[in-house]
Design an enzyme around this catalytic site. Structure first.
Site, PDB file in Angstrom:
ATOM      1  N   SER A   1      -9.675   9.345  -8.623  1.00 59.06           N
ATOM      2  CA  SER A   1      -8.306   9.469  -8.108  1.00 59.06           C
ATOM      3  C   SER A   1      -8.336   9.512  -6.588  1.00 59.06           C
ATOM      4  O   SER A   1      -9.309   9.985  -5.989  1.00 59.06           O
ATOM      5  CB  SER A   1      -7.672  10.753  -8.631  1.00 59.06           C
TER       6      SER A   1
ATOM      7  N   TYR B   1      -6.537  19.355 -10.885  1.00 60.09           N
ATOM      8  CA  TYR B   1      -6.706  17.904 -11.016  1.00 60.09           C
ATOM      9  C   TYR B   1      -7.701  17.377  -9.984  1.00 60.09           C
ATOM     10  O   TYR B   1      -8.655  16.672 -10.312  1.00 60.09           O
ATOM     11  CB  TYR B   1      -5.337  17.229 -10.859  1.00 60.09           C
TER      12      TYR B   1
END
Ligand code: ZN
Length: 658
Positions: A542, A555
Site C-alpha cells: 500500500s 493498516y
C-alpha cells in the site's frame, strides 16, 4: 452399443437432407466410443443452388475444425461432386494439390476446408456416408491376429489393410469398391483405422454403424475382459509438481498437468506390465497428433528428479531420426501424457481444453489396450505409419489453427488471494487474459460461482485457518499440477482510530488477516512454487507503507509488515529462481471498500468534487483495479525476469513516495 435414433426427433428434419445429416452426425458424435475430439467424418450428397440459380450436384462433407458432437449445417462444406470424384482417377496427388483442389471445388468460398477424406466420401455410391474410429472395432484389429478376427466378425464387410488416410486411402477404396457389390455389404472396415457405413437412407447408414460396432463389442464380451485392476493410496502432490516441471522444461514452455485418479486410471498404472503394454502405440493414428505415439511412464517416487522424462526426450529424438525425411522439422519432444505408476494418469497441455482432450484419449486408450491384451495381445501400427501421421502437414494444420501469438502465461497456474472483488478479482482476470489458469481464494461463499462464470476456479477459504489454506493449495495443485504465480492480495482496511484510542480488536484483526495470514499462506505455497515454471511471488502492499497517515496505524503497520516479509522472501527464494516483488497501490476507488457515499464524504472533507478527489495525484489520473491487476500480471511475466525485491508504486505519482 445402443442406437440413439429417435423417431420423434428425426421427424422434425424430414425432407431436409442436410438437417437429417446434422442429426445423425450428432448421434455419432454423442458417443465417445465412436468418435472423439474432431475424429470421424460424415457426408450427404444432394444439390446446391449456385449464384445463377442452377442446381449443381454437391457433396456436403464435414469441414475441418468441426466436431460431430456439436456440428451444424455450416459445418458441412459443399463441394462440386463430379470434380471431387474425378480426383480419384488421378495416378498421384500431393497433399498440397489435394487441399488446393478441394478448396477450388467449394461452392461456397466461406465454407471450412473439407475433410481430408472428402474424395472417399465422393466416390461412395450412397447418399449418406458415416465414418468413425470406433474403439471396439479398432481394438479388434490392433491384435496379432487382428485381420483374422475382423474377417470372422465382419464377413459381410469389405476389409482393407491400413494405408495412409487422404488420397492414398481414397484410391484403395476406389479400387476395392469397383470389385465389390456394395449393396450386399454392411460396411467397410479399415484395419487399425475405423469403419465406414453408407446408405441412401440416413437412418440405415447410422444403424449399420451401431450394429457393426455392437458386433465388435459382443466379440470382446465373449472372448476378452474389460474389467481391470486395483486402486492405491494418496499421492504426494509435490511429486506431481516435479513431474509437471520436468515436462514443461522438455516442452520449453509451461504445461498444465491434470491428474486422473479415477479407479481405472489407477488400476492401469498399477499393472506390473504397464510400461510394456502402454508403450506399444495408440488406438488410431490420428490420436498421435494429440498424445504423441506413446506416453511417458513415471515411477512412483519422482522426489529425486524425473529421469523418465529425459529418457522420453532422448527416445523421441531417435524416433525422429529413424523416420524423418527431408524437409521435416522435429516437433518438441515432450510427452503429452504420463502413466504415473501406482498413482494414475496425467494429461499435459497448454490449456484446460488440451488437457481434457489428452485425458479422454488416454482413458479410451487404456480400455482398448487392456481389452486387446485379453484378446491375445495389443498390437498397434508400426511406428513408421504413426510417424507419417504425426508429421503429415494436413494433421499438423489441425493443431496450429487459431493458435496466434502465445500469451505470456500460457500453461501457467496462478493462485490469487482475496479474489472475490476489487484488485484481487481484477488480477485474476488480467492473469487469465495473459493465458494463465487461475485459482482465486476468498472468504466469500459465492467466490466459486462468481469466478466460474469467467472460467476460473474459485475456492472459498478463510486465510486465517491454516488447515483451510493447506487444503486450498492442495486443491489447486490437484486441479492443474502445480503453482507458478502467487499473488498475496487479501487484506482489510480500517481507519479512524488513533493509536491512543485503538481497540485490541481492530489491531489484532489487522495483524491476523493482513500480516499473519499472508505469512502462513506463503509458508504453505512456497514448497510448490519451488517446482514452478519461472515462479513469481507478488505481494500487494500500500502507499501507506511509504507515506502513512494518521488514524490508520493498524493498516499501515501490517502493510509495512508484508512489505518487509516480501523483502526477506526475495533473499531466501532467489536461489530457487523465485522472484518476489511488491506493488503499492493508492486511491483505487472501484473496490468494495469505497461506496459512492464514502467518496462524497471524503471529497467534502477536502472541499473538492468527487472527480477531483479521485485524481488527487501528480498525474491527475484515476487508478482502477484493472490497472493494478495488469501491473501484477506483467510483473509475473518475463518482462520482469531480472527483477526481485522491488517495490513498484501504482498511485498516479505521490510527492511523499517519490
Ligand atoms: Zn478416419
Amino acid at each position: 452399443m445402443k442406437s440413439l435414433w429417435d423417431e420423434q426427433d428425426a421427424k422434425r428434419f424430414a425432407g431436409d437432407d442436410l438437417a437429417v445429416r446434422v442429426y445423425t452426425s450428432r448421434l455419432l458424435g454423442a458417443d465417445e466410443d465412436l468418435v472423439m475430439h474432431g475424429g470421424g467424418n460424415t457426408s450427404v450428397k444432394g444439390s446446391y443452388r449456385d449464384f445463377f440459380g442452377r442446381e449443381v450436384d454437391a457433396l456436403f462433407v464435414k469441414g475441418s475444425g468441426w466436431d460431430l458432437k456439436t456440428i451444424e449445417k455450416p459445418g458441412f462444406s459443399p463441394l462440386r461432386l463430379e470434380e471431387t470424384r474425378m480426383l480419384a482417377n488421378l495416378e498421384a496427388l500431393s497433399d498440397l494439390d489435394m487441399a488446393a483442389q478441394l478448396r477450388a471445388f467449394l461452392l461456397d468460398p466461406s465454407a471450412p476446408s473439407p475433410s481430408v477424406e472428402a474424395i472417399l466420401h465422393a466416390i461412395m455410391p450412397a447418399k449418406f456416408v458415416d465414418h468413425t474410429h470406433a474403439d471396439a472395432v479398432v481394438t479388434l484389429s490392433n491384435n496379432p491376429s487382428g485381420e483374422g478376427i475382423i474377417r470372422s466378425v465382419f464377413p459381410d464387410c469389405v476389409v482393407l489393410p491400413y494405408v495412409m488416410p487422404g488420397f492414398i486411402l481414397s484410391k484403395q477404396v476406389f479400387h476395392a469398391i469397383k470389385d465389390a457389390e456394395l449393396s450386399e455389404t454392411r460396411g467397410i472396415i479399415l484395419l487399425h483405422h475405423g469403419v465406414f457405413t453408407y446408405s441412401d437412407d440416413a437412418r440405415e447408414a447410422y444403424e449399420n454403424m451401431i450394429e457393426l460396432v455392437s458386433r465388435a463389442e459382443a466379440y470382446i464380451d465373449e472372448n476378452g475382459t474389460t474389467e481391470h485392476g486395483e486402486v492405491f493410496g494418496d499421492v504426494d502432490l509435490l511429486d506431481l509438481a516435479r513431474i509437471r516441471k520436468a515436462v514443461s522444461v522438455a516442452r520449453g514452455q509451461a504445461q498444465m498437468a491434470v491428474l486422473d485418479r479415477s479407479g481405472d486410471a489407477q488400476a492401469y498404472a498399477g499393472r506390473s506390465d504397464v510400461a510394456d503394454i502402454a508403450t506399444r502405440g495408440p488406438i488410431t493414428p490420428d490420436h498421435v497428433i494429440r498424445t504423441k505415439r506413446v506416453p511417458v511412464v513415471v515411477e512412483t517416487k519422482p522426489a529425486m528428479g524425473v529421469p523418465e522424462v529425459q529418457t522420453f526426450v532422448g527416445d523421441y529424438g531417435r524416433y525422429y531420426e529413424r523416420n524423418s525425411t527431408e524437409g521435416l522439422q522435429m516437433l518438441d519432444p515432450a510427452p503429452r501424457a504420463a502413466i504415473w505408476r501406482k498413482a494414475g494418469a496425467i494429461a499435459f497441455g497448454s490449456n484446460v481444453k488440451e488437457c481434457a482432450m489428452v485425458a479422454d484419449i488416454a482413458r479410451h486408450t487404456r480400455w482398448a489396450v487392456q481389452t486387446g491384451e485379453s484378446l491375445g495381445g495389443w498390437h498397434a501400427l508400426p511406428e513408421k505409419e504413426l510417424f507419417d501421421i504425426e508429421y503429415w502437414s494436413l494433421e499438423q494444420a489441425k493443431l496450429t489453427k487459431g493458435n496466434g501469438f502465445p500469451k505470456p502465461h500460457q500453461g501457467k497456474v496462478a493462485v490469487v488471494t482475496g479474489a472475490g472483488s476489487g484488485i484481487g478479482r481484477a488480477t485474476c482476470d488480467a492473469l487469465a487474459e495473459d493465458g494463465a489458469v487461475v485459482v482465486g481464494l476468498d472468504l466469500k461463499p459465492d467466490v466459486a460461482e462468481s469466478l466460474a462464470s469467467s472460467g476460473l476456479l474459485g475456492i472459498q477459504c478463510d486465510l486465517t485457518d491454516d488447515t483451510a489454506v493447506k487444503a486450498a493449495i492442495e486443491q489447486s495443485v490437484l486441479a492443474y499440477g502445480g503453482i507458478d504465480i502467487i499473488v498475496c492480495n487479501a487484506g482489510i482496511f480500517g481507519a479512524g482510530e488513533t493509536i491512543e484510542e485503538m481497540s485490541d480488536e481492530t489491531w489484532d484483526q489487522h495483524v491476523r488477516i493482513n500480516l499473519t495470514a499472508t505469512q502462513r499462506f506463503m509458508t504453505a505455497a512456497i514448497p510448490y512454487l519451488k517446482h514452478g515454471v519461472d515462479p513469481s511471488l507478488l505481494v500487494v502492499g500500500s502507499r501507506n507503507f511509504a507515506a502513512p497517515g494518521p488514524g490508520a496505524s493498524a493498516y499501515s503497520v501490517t502493510k509495512a509488515g508484508v512489505t518487509q516479509l516480501a523483502r526477506v522472501a526475495a533473499m531466501e527464494l532467489a536461489g530457487d529462481g523465485i522472484r518476489v516483488n511488491v506493488v503499492h497501490p493508492d486511491a483505487v476507488f472501484d473496490t468494495e471498500l469505497w461506496t459512492d457515499e464514502a467518496l462524497e464524504k471524503s471529497a467534502r472533507r477536502y472541499g473538492i468534487t468527487v472527480d477531483e478527489y479521485k485524481t488527487r495525484n501528480l498525474l491527475k489520473t484515476e487508478i482502477t483495479s484493472r490497472d493494478v491487476g495488469r501491473l501484477l500480471s506483467t510483473m509475473a511475466s518475463d518482462v520482469f525476469r531480472a527483477t526481485t525485491g522491488a517495490q513498484v508504486p501504482i498511485d498516479g505519482g505521490n510527492e511523499r513516495v517519490i
